[in-house]
Structure formats: structure tokens, C-alpha cells
Design a protein around this motif. Structure first.
Motif, PDB file in Angstrom:
ATOM      1  N   ARG A 187       0.824  -1.209   0.000  1.00  9.37           N
ATOM      2  CA  ARG A 187       0.000   0.000   0.000  1.00  9.37           C
ATOM      3  C   ARG A 187       0.862   1.265   0.000  1.00  9.37           C
ATOM      4  N   ALA A 188       2.124   1.122   0.388  1.00  9.52           N
ATOM      5  CA  ALA A 188       3.032   2.265   0.350  1.00  9.52           C
ATOM      6  C   ALA A 188       3.271   2.738  -1.076  1.00  9.52           C
ATOM      7  N   ASP A 189       2.984   1.879  -2.082  1.00  9.26           N
ATOM      8  CA  ASP A 189       3.158   2.257  -3.483  1.00  9.26           C
ATOM      9  C   ASP A 189       1.855   2.783  -4.096  1.00  9.26           C
ATOM     10  N   GLY A 190       0.773   2.810  -3.322  1.00 11.13           N
ATOM     11  CA  GLY A 190      -0.520   3.231  -3.838  1.00 11.13           C
ATOM     12  C   GLY A 190      -0.904   4.626  -3.388  1.00 11.13           C
ATOM     13  N   PRO A 191      -2.213   4.901  -3.330  1.00 14.76           N
ATOM     14  CA  PRO A 191      -2.700   6.238  -2.946  1.00 14.76           C
ATOM     15  C   PRO A 191      -2.245   6.679  -1.562  1.00 14.76           C
ATOM     16  N   VAL A 192      -2.158   5.737  -0.626  1.00 13.42           N
ATOM     17  CA  VAL A 192      -1.709   6.111   0.725  1.00 13.42           C
ATOM     18  C   VAL A 192      -0.265   6.608   0.680  1.00 13.42           C
ATOM     19  N   GLY A 193       0.582   5.898  -0.036  1.00 15.53           N
ATOM     20  CA  GLY A 193       1.967   6.328  -0.179  1.00 15.53           C
ATOM     21  C   GLY A 193       2.079   7.658  -0.896  1.00 15.53           C
ATOM     22  N   ALA A 194       1.243   7.865  -1.917  1.00 16.86           N
ATOM     23  CA  ALA A 194       1.254   9.139  -2.642  1.00 16.86           C
ATOM     24  C   ALA A 194       0.873  10.285  -1.715  1.00 16.86           C
TER      25      ALA A 194
END
Length: 539
Positions: A187-194
């Protein structure tokens, strides 16, 4: 040692992080330019709400980081290396210390080196001493050390250690979101990470903007003292425009070794100015003041770290303690990246000791030499630097120089230092903003660098229109508030990363003769890791 994990190949294509953070910044710039009074009132209301409701969090988190770092340094994790187990530092320890010091040198040393101690002399923090007394002098230095010492560098050390571990031990990209892999997984590579990266960009941008605004006001103050130039917003806009062009051009061209030489020149000039003031100033008094102030600072470190505005001094906390801690938080990502990139191969213990102690000592010595000289002359009744600082904080440094020999020469050197500090540091910060908004690329496109350089200058102008120094301080605290949670998460993620490390480091590849040590695609040679053109960080 754990094998670095595979990461996606580097991309230079901007994504949502760039467009969202740019949109938010432009909205604030337009707001400040079109309705500065409205932005100032909104910033004041947000500042008041954050500091009254959550100001204690800045104090507890920064103190907690110091405890965390001391524990890591004394634990088994202190022996682990920021890289492979067989890796050794690329730089000698003396050189490494010098590079850390290049990160220390910044506009803050000029803007606050005299203004903060002399202001605390006239109005001692929390009523702990009577104004304009010998005891107030020691209290003034104690709280100056508090604002610029261990607490500041504890924040930087946690972030830098986490970034170095993530990049060089785990092989991840140089993004803030990548630090959250132990907690968030993919999830760090998805919207949360962004979203995490957007908060990092906004906090970093307004930390730079504050330094640019302070630098413009400081240079304007120097021109006023030397040449009688008007101290006005128009003059400050011109100064911001020129400096923005300089650091943007530097970031774009990457002039070979150019900024490195500028950084070395600025450190050399700063050192000469320091030695001059120490020699012609009240040397014995400064030594006595330093010894007593350091003693009080260290003996009361914990109690001073837990002072809240319960006694009604919220204005002091907003102007000094909360603002300073928020400013350091806003610089955490940038300084952390820099410290990580120069520390590959160091042990965790070496990193913590070097980053915490070296800059803290430098700041305390600098503030004692310049602030202590101003305090001595004011207490002797030969100057009125405290009154000048109350009227215009940017005049304090130059007013102090007027009390010493060769004031014209030292004032010109000071103005030159401010310019050099900011051009070299803002070049590096522009690069980091470009890196954070292009997927961690170590070679951001030129148009992205030019864009962030221009936006930084425009944001500084907008905040000066909205309310000058007050607006700069408001924006730093407001923008750093959500980033406080992120930096706290970075510490938790670092602990999770460290806790899965074997108690005894495993043999590194190549040490048993079976195969040569390997590098991952994101494990470039040391010469490529460190862009010495971007070595300085304004504080």
C-alpha cells in the motif's frame, strides 16, 4: 545481512504527487497574492488551533526521538551498517563531519544567531529570569541551544537513519513513502503512499520558503545598514527574484563542482567571521558564558523539553519553541536524504553520534560567539541591540557588528554568506522536491526543477504579502502539523525494519569466496550516490 529487496525501476515521469502538491501550493500562492489579509487571518486561526490543542505533541515527539536514538546507539543495532555488512564508509570521519557541518551552515545562523539570544535577554523565556541580567543571559543561551541543538538534530537523525537503512540496507527507492513499507506493505506504493509523499513535498516546500523569506529580509536589513536602502516588501521581492534565479539556474545546469565550491567558501567565510568575533569580542566572557549555559542546558534538558504554555505564554511558544520544532520537521525529508546519502557504510552508532553531537556543538558555539557578544555589550550599556532587535529582528546581527572593528567589511561578508548559504542549499532542496515528485528519480527532468524553483520563489513572495515573518511562521507550523504524524510513523517503521534484522550479522556476499559482492540496480557506486554539488542545507 538482509538482501536488498527488488524495487521498481526508476522513472522520471511525474505523477499524482507532483500535480496534487503543485495544485495545493499554487492555490496558496494565488490566495496570498489576491487576498493576503484573508490568508494571514486563516493562518493565524489554524496556528492558534494547532498550537493550543496539539503543541505538546511537538515537544513529546522531539524528546521521544532523542530517547529512541540513544537506545539504538547503545543497543545491538548500533553495530549494524547502513549498507552491506562488509561495506565501509567512502569518506574519512573528518571529511564526513565536515559534510555534516555543511548541512548545518545556513541562513538561520545569521537570522537568529544574534536576534534570538538578545530577544531572550530582554524577555526571558517563561519568566525564568529578570530581564537584562546576568541570569537572563544564561537563560537566553540555554533556550537558544534548545531551539537549535539536540532536538532539531534528533528529528533529522531519525529521518536520515530511516532513509539510509531503507535505501542502502533494503534497496528501496528514495521516497518518503518507501520508508513505510514495513508498516503498509504494498500500500506504500498506492494512494496512501502518494498522500505521504504529498505531505512531505508541502512541508519541505514551505520550510524552504521560510528560509527564502528570512534570507530576503536579512539581506534587505544588511543593505539598509550599509547603504541606507529602503527596508520594504518591494526590495525583498527583488532579492527573492534574484536568489530564485540563481538557485534555479544552479539546479538546472548542475555546474560541475560549482555549488560544492560555494559551500566550501561559505563555510570558510563563516569560520573566519566566527574567529574574528571571538578574537575582538569579549573572549573571556564568552568562554564563561558558554560553559555555564551548556551546563544549564544539559542539566535541564528534560524539564525544558516538557514546558507547555499552561502558564499563559502561548505567544512565546508560537514565536519560538513551536515554530522552531515545526521548521525542523519541515526540513526533515530534505536533510534526511542528504545525511543518508553521505553516510553509507557507517554504523548506526556512528551515524547517531555524529549527527546529534557535531552540529549541536557548532550551533552552540556560534550562538555564544555572536549572541554572547551582543549580550555583553548591551549589559555593559554600550549598545542597544535588544531594542534594535525588537524593532526589526533582521537588524540585530548587523547592529552587533557595528560594535566591533571593521563593521563595513564584516557586514559585506555577512550579506555574502546569506546569499551563498541560500543559493547552495535551495539548489539541493529544489533537487529533492524534484526527486520526490518524479518517483524517487535521482535525475529529475529539467522542467520539474525549474518549476519547483519558480514556485518556491512565488510562495515566498505571497507569504510576505500576506504578513511577512508572521505568515512565514504560521505556514511552517500549519504545513508541518500533518507531517509530524508522518515523521512519527517513520520512526515506528524504522523500528519494525530493525527488529527483523538477525541478532548476529550474516556473512556478506563475497566474503566467503563463493561469489563477488553484488549491487542492485538502485545501489550505484558511491561517486554516483553523492551529488556534492548539492551539499549544503540551510538551517
Amino acid at each position: 545481512m538482509s538482501t536488498p529487496s527488488a524495487e521498481p525501476s526508476e522513472t522520471r515521469r511525474p505523477g499524482s504527487v507532483l500535480y496534487v502538491s503543485l495544485g495545493l501550493t499554487i492555490a496558496i500562492v494565488v490566495w496570498g497574492a489576491a487576498a493576503g489579509g484573508s490568508l494571514s487571518r486563516a493562518g493565524a486561526a489554524a496556528l492558534d488551533g494547532i498550537t493550543r490543542g496539539f503543541g505538546w505533541a511537538y515537544l513529546l515527539v522531539s524528546l521521544g526521538f532523542l530517547v529512541f536514538l540513544v537506545f539504538l546507539a547503545c543497543s545491538r543495532f548500533g553495530r549494524l551498517r547502513l549498507g552491506r555488512d562488509d561495506e565501509r564508509p567512502a569518506f574519512r570521519r573528518v571529511t564526513w563531519y565536515a559534510m555534516i557541518l555543511s548541512a548545518v551552515m545556513g541562513i538561520g545562523l545569521i537570522s537568529y544567531g544574534v536576534a534570538e539570544p538578545i530577544s531572550h535577554l530582554a524577555a526571558p523565556p517563561h519568566g525564568l529570569a529578570d530581564p537584562m541580567t546576568a541570569d537572563a543571559a544564561v537563560t537566553a543561551m540555554q533556550f537558544s541551544f534548545f531551539d537549535w541543538g539536540l532536538h532539531a538534530w534528533g528529528i533529522f537523525a531519525v529521518f536520515g537513519l530511516a532513509m539510509a537503512w531503507s535505501m542502502f540496507r533494503r534497496g528501496r527507492r528514495g521516497l518518503v513513502s518507501a520508508l513505510f513499507r514495513p508498516l503498509l506493505g504494498k500500500r506504500a506504493d498506492g494512494p496512501v503512499g502518494a498522500a505521504i509523499d504529498v505531505f512531505a513535498v508541502i512541508a519541505t516546500l514551505f520550510g524552504t520558503t521560510t528560509s527564502l523569506g528570512l534570507g530576503a529580509m536579512q539581506i534587505n536589513g544588511g543593505f539598509s545598514a550599509l547603504f541606507g536602502a529602503p527596508n520594504s516588501a518591494g526590495m525583498q521581492f527583488v532579492i527573492i527574484g534574484v536568489i530564485t534565479l540563481l538557485f534555479t539556474a544552479s539546479a538546472l545546469t548542475g555546474v560541475a563542482r560549482g555549488i560544492r565550491y560555494l559551500s566550501e567558501i561559505s563555510i570558510g567565510l563563516g569560520g573566519l567571521l566566527f574567529l574574528f568575533v571571538l578574537a575582538v569580542g569579549p573572549t573571556i566572557y564568552l568562554i564563561d558564558l558558554y560553559v555555564q549555559s551548556v551546563g544549564r542546558y544539559l542539566s535541564q534538558l528534560v524539564s525544558a523539553s516538557l514546558i507547555t504554555p499552561a502558564g499563559g505564554d502561548i505567544a512565546f511558544m508560537q514565536s519560538w519553541t513551536y515554530f522552531m520544532l515545526a521548521w525542523w520537521l519541515s526540513w526533515a525529508a530534505f536533510v534526511g536524504v542528504f545525511l543518508a546519502r553521505i553516510s553509507r557504510g557507517r554504523t548506526v552508532r556512528e551515524f547517531i553520534v555524529g549527527v546529534l553531537l557535531v552540529p549541536s556543538v557548532v550551533f552552540s558555539v556560534w550562538f555564544t560567539a555572536f549572541g554572547g557578544t551582543a549580550i555583553h555589550t548591551d549589559l555593559a550599556g554600550t549598545t542597544r541591540i535588544a531594542a534594535a532587535a525588537a524593532a526589526d529582528a533582521n537588524s540585530a546581527f548587523f547592529t552587533m557588528l557595528q560594535s566591533l572593528p571593521l563593521p563595513a567589511v564584516t557586514s559585506v561578508v555577512t550579506i555574502l554568506l546569506v546569499v551563498l548559504f541560500f543559493v547552495s542549499g535551495a539548489d539541493a532542496n529544489t533537487f529533492v522536491l524534484g526527486m520526490l515528485t518524479t518517483g524517487g528519480s535521482t535525475n529529475p527532468p529539467a522542467w520539474v526543477l525549474a518549476l519547483w524553483g519558480s514556485v518556491t520563489g512565488a510562495a515566498a513572495m505571497a507569504l510576505l504579502v500576506a504578513g511577512g515573518l508572521d505568515s512565514l511562521q504560521q505556514m511552517v507550523i500549519v504545513s508541518s502539523a500533518p507531517f509530524l504524524l508522518i515523521v512519527l510513523g517513520v520512526a515506528v517503521a524504522l523500528w519494525r525494519d530493525l527488529s527483523v534484522e538477525p541478532a548476529t550479522p550474516l556473512p556478506s556476499p563475497g566474503t566467503d569466496g563463493s561469489r563477488a559482492a553484488e549491487r542492485t540496480p538502485e545501489d550505484p557506486p558511491e561517486a554516483e550516490q553523492l551529488d556534492t554539488d548539492r551539499a549544503a542545507v540551510p538551517g
